[in-house]
Design an enzyme around this catalytic site. Structure first.
Site, PDB file in Angstrom:
ATOM      1  N   TYR A 155      43.011 -44.619  39.227  1.00  0.00           N
ATOM      2  CA  TYR A 155      42.052 -44.232  40.268  1.00  0.00           C
ATOM      3  C   TYR A 155      42.337 -42.815  40.771  1.00  0.00           C
ATOM      4  O   TYR A 155      41.430 -41.990  40.916  1.00  0.00           O
ATOM      5  CB  TYR A 155      42.157 -45.254  41.399  1.00  0.00           C
ATOM      6  CG  TYR A 155      41.107 -45.171  42.471  1.00  0.00           C
ATOM      7  CD1 TYR A 155      39.874 -45.806  42.324  1.00  0.00           C
ATOM      8  CD2 TYR A 155      41.355 -44.494  43.663  1.00  0.00           C
ATOM      9  CE1 TYR A 155      38.923 -45.755  43.331  1.00  0.00           C
ATOM     10  CE2 TYR A 155      40.412 -44.440  44.674  1.00  0.00           C
ATOM     11  CZ  TYR A 155      39.195 -45.077  44.510  1.00  0.00           C
ATOM     12  OH  TYR A 155      38.249 -45.023  45.516  1.00  0.00           O
ATOM     13  N   LYS A 159      39.837 -39.659  40.525  1.00  0.00           N
ATOM     14  CA  LYS A 159      39.343 -39.042  41.752  1.00  0.00           C
ATOM     15  C   LYS A 159      39.772 -37.583  41.863  1.00  0.00           C
ATOM     16  O   LYS A 159      39.024 -36.745  42.367  1.00  0.00           O
ATOM     17  CB  LYS A 159      39.812 -39.854  42.971  1.00  0.00           C
ATOM     18  CG  LYS A 159      39.186 -41.254  43.049  1.00  0.00           C
ATOM     19  CD  LYS A 159      37.673 -41.184  43.202  1.00  0.00           C
ATOM     20  CE  LYS A 159      37.042 -42.524  43.491  1.00  0.00           C
ATOM     21  NZ  LYS A 159      35.572 -42.447  43.644  1.00  0.00           N
TER      22      LYS A 159
HETATM   23  N1  CAA Z   1      55.768 -47.637  47.727  1.00  0.00           N
HETATM   24  C1  CAA Z   1      56.919 -47.953  47.112  1.00  0.00           C
HETATM   25  N2  CAA Z   1      57.203 -49.179  46.633  1.00  0.00           N
HETATM   26  C2  CAA Z   1      56.264 -50.110  46.795  1.00  0.00           C
HETATM   27  C3  CAA Z   1      55.025 -49.847  47.413  1.00  0.00           C
HETATM   28  C4  CAA Z   1      54.804 -48.548  47.904  1.00  0.00           C
HETATM   29  N3  CAA Z   1      53.667 -48.217  48.523  1.00  0.00           N
HETATM   30  N4  CAA Z   1      54.287 -50.977  47.416  1.00  0.00           N
HETATM   31  C5  CAA Z   1      55.040 -51.928  46.801  1.00  0.00           C
HETATM   32  N5  CAA Z   1      56.232 -51.390  46.432  1.00  0.00           N
HETATM   33  C6  CAA Z   1      57.312 -52.057  45.752  1.00  0.00           C
HETATM   34  C7  CAA Z   1      57.562 -53.434  46.335  1.00  0.00           C
HETATM   35  O1  CAA Z   1      58.425 -53.360  47.453  1.00  0.00           O
HETATM   36  C8  CAA Z   1      58.184 -54.169  45.159  1.00  0.00           C
HETATM   37  O2  CAA Z   1      59.535 -53.783  45.034  1.00  0.00           O
HETATM   38  P1  CAA Z   1      60.631 -54.843  44.602  1.00  0.00           P
HETATM   39  O3  CAA Z   1      60.188 -55.339  43.246  1.00  0.00           O
HETATM   40  O4  CAA Z   1      61.872 -54.042  44.570  1.00  0.00           O
HETATM   41  O5  CAA Z   1      60.579 -55.882  45.663  1.00  0.00           O
HETATM   42  C9  CAA Z   1      57.454 -53.557  43.964  1.00  0.00           C
HETATM   43  O6  CAA Z   1      56.934 -52.290  44.400  1.00  0.00           O
HETATM   44  C10 CAA Z   1      56.321 -54.438  43.488  1.00  0.00           C
HETATM   45  O7  CAA Z   1      55.430 -54.635  44.555  1.00  0.00           O
HETATM   46  P2  CAA Z   1      54.263 -55.665  44.445  1.00  0.00           P
HETATM   47  O8  CAA Z   1      54.800 -57.029  44.153  1.00  0.00           O
HETATM   48  O9  CAA Z   1      53.330 -55.520  45.603  1.00  0.00           O
HETATM   49  O10 CAA Z   1      53.557 -55.117  43.115  1.00  0.00           O
HETATM   50  P3  CAA Z   1      52.300 -55.635  42.412  1.00  0.00           P
HETATM   51  O11 CAA Z   1      52.359 -55.007  41.066  1.00  0.00           O
HETATM   52  O12 CAA Z   1      52.099 -57.094  42.518  1.00  0.00           O
HETATM   53  O13 CAA Z   1      51.117 -55.031  43.294  1.00  0.00           O
HETATM   54  C11 CAA Z   1      49.542 -53.400  43.927  1.00  0.00           C
HETATM   55  C12 CAA Z   1      50.909 -53.704  43.328  1.00  0.00           C
HETATM   56  C13 CAA Z   1      48.425 -54.244  43.313  1.00  0.00           C
HETATM   57  C14 CAA Z   1      49.273 -51.966  43.575  1.00  0.00           C
HETATM   58  C15 CAA Z   1      49.560 -53.645  45.433  1.00  0.00           C
HETATM   59  O14 CAA Z   1      50.693 -52.992  45.953  1.00  0.00           O
HETATM   60  C16 CAA Z   1      48.322 -53.054  46.097  1.00  0.00           C
HETATM   61  O15 CAA Z   1      47.264 -53.638  46.100  1.00  0.00           O
HETATM   62  N6  CAA Z   1      48.443 -51.874  46.700  1.00  0.00           N
HETATM   63  C17 CAA Z   1      47.333 -51.200  47.347  1.00  0.00           C
HETATM   64  C18 CAA Z   1      46.770 -50.145  46.493  1.00  0.00           C
HETATM   65  C19 CAA Z   1      45.679 -49.451  47.248  1.00  0.00           C
HETATM   66  O16 CAA Z   1      45.891 -48.838  48.291  1.00  0.00           O
HETATM   67  N7  CAA Z   1      44.470 -49.482  46.748  1.00  0.00           N
HETATM   68  C20 CAA Z   1      43.369 -48.882  47.414  1.00  0.00           C
HETATM   69  C21 CAA Z   1      42.139 -49.679  47.086  1.00  0.00           C
HETATM   70  S1  CAA Z   1      40.754 -49.133  48.049  1.00  0.00           S
HETATM   71  C22 CAA Z   1      40.389 -47.647  47.431  1.00  0.00           C
HETATM   72  O17 CAA Z   1      40.888 -47.216  46.433  1.00  0.00           O
HETATM   73  C23 CAA Z   1      39.370 -46.843  48.179  1.00  0.00           C
HETATM   74  C24 CAA Z   1      39.885 -45.512  48.494  1.00  0.00           C
HETATM   75  O18 CAA Z   1      39.432 -44.558  47.903  1.00  0.00           O
HETATM   76  C25 CAA Z   1      40.913 -45.328  49.532  1.00  0.00           C
END
Ligand code: CAA
Length: 248
Positions: A155, A159
């Site tokens: 993404y 973008k």
């Molecule tokens: N920074 C650093 N580490 C992070 C983190 C972050 N922001 N988020 C999660 N982690 C770490 C976790 O602590 C975890 O670490 P450990 O394994 O050591 O515990 C590891 O990363 C895995 O985390 P998850 O289990 O959450 O990972 P996942 O693969 O299941 O999920 C994800 C990842 C789907 C990306 C989820 O974090 C998510 O949905 N994030 C949001 C993403 C986002 O902001 N999307 C925007 C959508 S809306 C949009 O895009 C519109 C716009 O223009 C703004």
């Protein structure tokens, strides 16, 4: 010429949260608004809802990730409604996940829908805008194209690419009365953002100095501003609208 002379605006991804708000705002401002849709069922419901609210907005089918489909859609709009003065490249999707887990399809779907769509649609309207000596291209990017976001390599790349396109095209068409600009919304209260896991979303909102998600009407207002006649000296710009989440 004022907006009441009915400049025609095409909004891609019209049935989504941002697209709907843009269509309504542009319609209220006096534009002739047409929208693009991809899913028929959603489109039928949308048209009905718009009619019940008093908006006369036609929708046209097109898969904007496909060059030929986008071209056919634009040809149809021009035959049935008229030439397109303003194109809002708004269609977009997310397929979030860490790169380590990201499937090839998740990469290509996001690049095709969010970035290649900008080429696919703009390519079919730009010559007409040049010939008529007026045009507005408005690319809806994201704060996550300006900065990185965990889980959004696809993404963010798309973008960020949109604004690269804006900058180069703006220089190419500046002398023909065509402006090209980017809007980079932050987290807005749409279905796309509400699909982010609650815990993650709460952490994101905590990083927004204004202390809340943005409203779709707030982005729509900026779109209508950039679509207006009076913004003829604004081109190649990237407008942030993110509640202070990313300032630089
Ligand atoms: N920074 C650093 N580490 C992070 C983190 C972050 N922001 N988020 C999660 N982690 C770490 C976790 O602590 C975890 O670490 P450990 O394994 O050591 O515990 C590891 O990363 C895995 O985390 P998850 O289990 O959450 O990972 P996942 O693969 O299941 O999920 C994800 C990842 C789907 C990306 C989820 O974090 C998510 O949905 N994030 C949001 C993403 C986002 O902001 N999307 C925007 C959508 S809306 C949009 O895009 C519109 C716009 O223009 C703004």
């Amino acid at each position: 010429m004022s907006n009441s002379t009915k400049r025609t605006v095409l909004v891609t991804g019209a049935t989504g949260g941002l697209g709907t708000a843009m269509c309504k705002k542009l319609y209220k401002e006096g534009f002739k608004v047409v929208g693009n849709y991809h899913t028929k069922e959603k489109a039928d419901k949308w048209i009905e809802q718009m009619k019940s609210e008093g908006f006369d907005i036609k929708l046209f089918y097109g898969d904007v990730s496909d060059f030929d489909s986008a071209g056919e859609m634009i040809k149809k709009i021009e035959a049935e409604v008229g030439t397109i003065d303003t194109l809002v490249n708004n269609a977009g999707i997310t397929r979030d996940g860490r790169l380590i887990n990201m499937k090839k399809d998740d990469w290509y779907a996001v690049i095709n829908t969010n970035l290649n769509s900008v080429f696919n649609c703009t390519k079919h309207v730009i010559q007409g805008m040049i010939d008529r000596n007026f045009g507005r291209i408005i690319n809806i990017s994201s704060v996550n194209g300006q900065r990185g976001q965990f889980g959004q390599t696809n993404y963010s790349a798309a973008k960020a690419g949109m604004h690269g396109f804006t900058k180069s095209l703006s220089i190419e068409v500046a002398k023909y009365g065509v402006t090209v600009n980017t809007i980079s919304p932050g987290y807005i209260g749409t279905d796309m953002v509400m699909a982010v896991p609650e815990k993650v979303l709460n952490q994101i909102v905590a990083q927004i100095p204004i202390g809340r998600l943005g409203g779709t009407h707030e982005v729509a207002h900026l779109v209508s501003f950039l679509a207006s006649e009076e913004t003829s000296f604004i081109t190649g710009a990237n407008y942030s609208i993110n509640g202070g989440q990313h300032v630089y």
